[in-house]
Design a protein around this motif. Structure first.
Motif, PDB file in Angstrom:
ATOM      1  N   PRO A 128      17.416  74.565 -45.181  1.00 23.31           N
ATOM      2  CA  PRO A 128      18.806  74.936 -44.861  1.00 23.31           C
ATOM      3  C   PRO A 128      19.677  73.686 -44.766  1.00 23.31           C
ATOM      4  N   THR A 144      19.552  65.115 -43.309  1.00 27.27           N
ATOM      5  CA  THR A 144      19.910  65.461 -44.687  1.00 27.27           C
ATOM      6  C   THR A 144      19.803  64.226 -45.577  1.00 27.27           C
ATOM      7  N   PHE A 162      23.153  72.283 -43.371  1.00 27.21           N
ATOM      8  CA  PHE A 162      24.291  72.537 -42.506  1.00 27.21           C
ATOM      9  C   PHE A 162      25.504  71.794 -43.061  1.00 27.21           C
ATOM     10  N   ARG A 171      17.326  67.294 -37.414  1.00 23.05           N
ATOM     11  CA  ARG A 171      17.620  67.849 -38.729  1.00 23.05           C
ATOM     12  C   ARG A 171      18.341  66.774 -39.531  1.00 23.05           C
ATOM     13  N   VAL A 230      25.528  77.575 -42.932  1.00 27.19           N
ATOM     14  CA  VAL A 230      24.462  76.844 -43.609  1.00 27.19           C
ATOM     15  C   VAL A 230      24.396  77.285 -45.071  1.00 27.19           C
ATOM     16  N   ASN A 234      27.984  77.029 -37.464  1.00 26.86           N
ATOM     17  CA  ASN A 234      27.155  78.198 -37.802  1.00 26.86           C
ATOM     18  C   ASN A 234      27.205  78.536 -39.292  1.00 26.86           C
ATOM     19  N   LEU A 278      17.793  81.666 -37.748  1.00 27.32           N
ATOM     20  CA  LEU A 278      17.298  80.744 -38.774  1.00 27.32           C
ATOM     21  C   LEU A 278      15.817  80.989 -39.060  1.00 27.32           C
TER      22      LEU A 278
END
Length: 863
Positions: free
Chosen positions: A720, A190, A722, A188, A536, A534, A702
């Motif tokens: 999403p 970003t 995080f 994941r 997002v 936890n 998710l």
């Protein structure tokens, strides 16, 4: 004519070294060529050619024949080197430590100076760089003047319509949209997407690795990615046309941070213009774009600067009396110096002018440690050769010959150290460049090598001259005396003084490093009410009835603990500053600047126990209220009311403060400690959703959210974010600085320790017979070690009294306002001192082990 006069310096140099019988003829030829070149190629080119021709004349057939003095004849030179190599071989371990310590210091200094040099090479490759400028914004408000690299969106249109001197006007908007998360190679990841206009590539002619830059503007969904991003997640054969969320990759560009002060990962063409919403086009909004102009050829930048100042005066007149109460000025900053600019929001923050000053101070400190360390070891070695010098003087050695002998030995060692330093740099430079976020060239220029070569020769000269002068002045009988002469005591005193200075300097650096590493640990491990494995965030495409239904349905998912809507993604971009008015003050010109995040009441369930409530449960009956941080509490209270008693407004309505959140920070996660607040207000619907998931079936939850999102917004992509990842990315460059600092810090400690090992070896060798006698008389290892450590204890005590208070003062005077400031306590200084002292004592003890365990009969054997 004066213009035909040959350069005076080079003419004198040529006359000095040229053979008299050849001078007149050769000088005539040089003058004739110089006059011809001046008339045909210009004076500047002629001087350059003349200089090169003079240097080419330095060859045996042209230079004067000089006879070497008797003391430095060929035979003597050979003898000096032969004796020098014998001494180095005799004290091989001692010599290796000296060489490696000096080499390590030079290598670290090469890294520092090359980082500065590399920084100065940024933005030098662009065509017509001398005509390119950034239009920076000078803001003068209640906090004083501040230069910002970012400027207002309407400024671009105003410049295009009023300044015909501009050839191209390029912009990059670095806050165009929140960061987006993508699944690449099972990770994941970003990224942020920056926006540019077409003229951006007319100003900055970056090299395109794949694709054509014009393709970026052919489709609003097209993007250009950097080469490093392609190398990490794609292959050159398949990257073009690859989808990345809602975008399509149309090109690959060279890594910008390696060639310019600008840093980006993804470029798109959908920037905001002067016709966008009032929020973007306000002159009081200046967080969105950086603006660059390329002037027409032969245009005076002074003239353009004057026009910009006049333009700023017009803007200030338009804004006169507004609530922001700030004035603006537009400043031209040359492209070639932007990497060193101290403007806020400047990308090259690591090596701005202040960082370069710190690096230069570090270079001086390192070189000082290396020079003192090397000189100490050289003098220590010289003191053990008293009888050798006495024998040489009896055999007829003159004063000059003794000095030359010591100079050759120290020069050989420093040259070895210089070569090893270069090897260390060349071996480690690629690794250093790979983990540093800033540009770092892995090659050295001739000038850099020449500077450090000169320094090495200077250290060799000093460290060889001091003992050479000392021994050359002592009589032959004085050198063979059993008791130590007063002159030897003088050299011993000088050596001890240099050791104390070197240990104090090293302990100062060690203590500062220890404190800074503790500060870095606090920043890297800082907590935020928004972060958590936890939590997002997602961008909701619509805030109308469809968005309301989606928000409501999220709460029905079993794995969702709570949902709140926000005005923006935390940490994704810099939260905007608002003018905060106080209700109890009649003078509305008095206000505070506060970073504000707006959210609905669902934020309470996200934070849970992190809020310190001031009024019990009364907040539930209020239509809106503020939750603030500690900086708000410290700065907003005044002589009339405590902040808890007042009410505040960022528009027309005034709201109370009902709670405090200790670690709330909406600005820079490294250095900003400004007042921040969350306005809890249910009257608005916000586009950003913050979702807190429970620990059960995290992945399945998710997937359910994604399915619901796709069902509600089939045309949109689900990304999403995080919040832990976002904060991690915001701290990325800081961690790069810390890694660089650890590298330098470790090198300094290694240099110091090698010097101490050398001094311990010298001390053990010079006291071998004393140790042997004590062992015969029954002394234990502990007693012998205590004898050898006595001087080390005194040195450490003096160094601690000097370095620890000085480190405390320097840190508290020079440290920036960190978000999580370290309060230096006595135990920090004590821990640093004890750690340093234990390292030194352990090394000295290890070097005495061999001598103390040797057979006394071997030690006491006659020479």
């Amino acid at each position: 004519m004066e213009s035909n006069q040959t350069p005076r310096f080079w003419s004198k140099l040529f006359k000095w070294f040229c053979n008299d019988s050849l001078y007149e003829e050769l000088q005539g030829d040089l003058e004739e060529a110089y006059i011809n070149n001046t008339n045909t190629r210009g004076a500047k080119k002629a001087r350059s050619i003349y200089r090169k021709e003079v240097l080419r004349m330095i060859r045996p057939s042209v230079t004067k024949k000089t006879k070497l003095p008797h003391m430095i004849s060929q035979a003597f030179i050979f003898h000096y080197f032969k004796v020098s190599f014998r001494n180095l071989k005799k004290h091989f371990a001692y010599s290796i430590l000296n060489v490696l310590g000096f080499a390590a210091a030079l290598a670290v200094c090469l890294f520092c100076i090359n980082a500065i040099y590399s920084n100065h090479q940024l933005d030098q490759k662009f065509t017509d760089k001398e005509r390119i400028y950034r239009v920076s914004l000078k803001i003068n408000d209640q906090f004083g003047p501040n230069l910002s690299a970012k400027s207002q969106i309407p400024l671009a249109n105003k410049l295009e319509t009023t300044l015909p001197e501009i050839e191209s006007l390029g912009l990059i908007q670095m806050q165009g949209e929140p960061m987006s998360a993508y699944l690449l190679k099972g990770q994941r990841v970003t990224f942020k997407v920056d926006k540019v206009n077409e003229d951006f590539f007319k100003v900055f002619d970056y090299e395109m690795i794949l694709g054509n830059v014009n393709d970026l503007f052919a489709n609003p969904s097209n993007i250009i990615i950097t080469k490093s991003m392609m190398d990490k997640y794609f292959t050159p054969e398949t990257v073009i046309g690859k989808k990345l969320g809602k975008y399509i990759i149309s090109g690959v560009i060279e890594d910008p941070s390696k060639v310019s002060h600008i840093d980006f990962e993804i470029l798109n063409s959908q920037y905001k213009d002067h016709t966008a919403s009032s929020y973007y086009t306000s002159w009081n909004s200046y967080y969105f774009q950086q603006l660059y102009i390329k002037l027409q050829p032969n245009t005076s930048h002074e003239l353009v600067s004057e026009k910009l100042h006049s333009m700023a005066a017009e803007v200030n007149e338009e804004l006169k009396g507004n609530k922001q109460n700030a004035t603006y000025d537009f400043v031209l900053e040359p492209l070639t110096s932007l990497a060193q600019s101290d403007a806020s929001f400047n990308n090259a923050v690591l090596l701005n002018s202040n960082a370069q000053k710190a690096a230069k101070i570090l270079i001086v400190v390192l070189l000082a440690i290396a020079a003192f360390n090397y000189t100490n070891l050289a003098m220590a070695g010289a003191l053990s050769r008293t009888k050798e010098v006495g024998v040489r003087k009896v055999m007829g050695s003159k004063r000059t010959q003794l000095i030359i002998q010591f100079l050759i030995e120290t020069t050989l060692l420093t040259l070895f150290g210089f070569v090893f330093g270069l090897l260390i740099f060349w071996l480690l430079a690629p690794s250093f460049a790979s983990f540093s976020d800033f540009t770092f060239q892995t090659t050295l220029s001739f000038g850099q090598v020449a500077i450090f070569f000169g320094f090495a020769l200077g250290v060799a000269f000093i460290s060889g001259l001091i003992p050479g002068l000392f021994f050359s002045r002592i009589s032959v009988l004085g050198l063979f005396k059993t008791n130590v002469s007063q002159r030897k005591l003088s050299l011993q005193t000088l050596k001890k003084g240099l050791i104390v200075f070197q240990v104090s300097l090293s302990l100062l650096v060690f203590t500062l490093g220890f404190i800074l590493l503790n500060q870095a640990h606090l920043i890297n491990k800082q907590k935020s009410p928004f972060t958590g494995e936890n939590i997002v965030a997602i961008e909701q495409p619509s805030s109308d009835s469809l968005g309301i239904v989606f928000h409501h349905n999220l709460n029905k998912i079993s794995g969702v603990e709570s949902v709140t809507s926000l005005s923006q993604v935390p940490f994704g971009t810099d939260a905007p500053s608002y003018r905060l008015e106080k209700h109890h003050l009649e003078n509305k010109e008095k206000f505070e600047s506060v970073r504000i995040l707006q959210a609905d009441s669902g934020i309470i369930s996200i934070f849970k126990d992190q809020i310190e409530w001031h009024s019990g449960n009364d907040y539930k009956n209020e239509k809106a209220y503020f939750l603030v941080n500690k900086a708000f509490e410290e700065q907003i209270s005044d002589s009339l009311k405590n902040y808890r008693e007042g009410s505040y407004s960022i528009g027309t309505d005034f709201f109370p403060v009902f709670g405090t959140i200790d670690n709330l920070n909406l600005g820079d996660p490294i250095s900003e400690t400004r007042p921040s607040a969350i306005l809890v207000y249910n009257a608005h619907r916000y586009s950003t959703l913050l979702i807190k998931l429970n620990n059960t079936s995290f992945k399945n939850t998710l997937s359910e959210i994604e399915a619901m999102f796709q069902n509600s917004f089939p045309e949109e992509s689900f990304f999403p974010l995080f919040l832990d990842d976002i904060l991690y990315n915001r701290l990325r460059q800081f961690r790069s600085i810390v890694r660089s600092f650890i590298f330098i810090f470790s090198a300094i400690i290694a240099i110091t320790l090698m010097g101490q090992i050398g001094m311990a070896m010298y001390s053990a060798q010079t006291k071998e017979k004393e140790i042997g006698i004590r062992k015969v008389l029954g002394a234990s290892f502990k007693q012998i070690t205590s004898l050898l450590l006595k001087g080390t204890y005194v040195q450490l005590l003096i160094a601690g009294l000097i370095a620890c208070p000085l480190a405390y003062y320097i840190f508290n005077e020079l440290k920036p306002d960190f978000t999580v400031p370290l309060q230096v306590q006595f135990y920090h200084l004590l821990a640093a001192f004890i750690s340093f002292a234990l390292l030194i004592i352990a090394l000295v003890t290890s070097q005495t082990w061999k001598t103390s365990n040797a057979n006394p009969s071997e030690i006491l054997r006659n020479e």
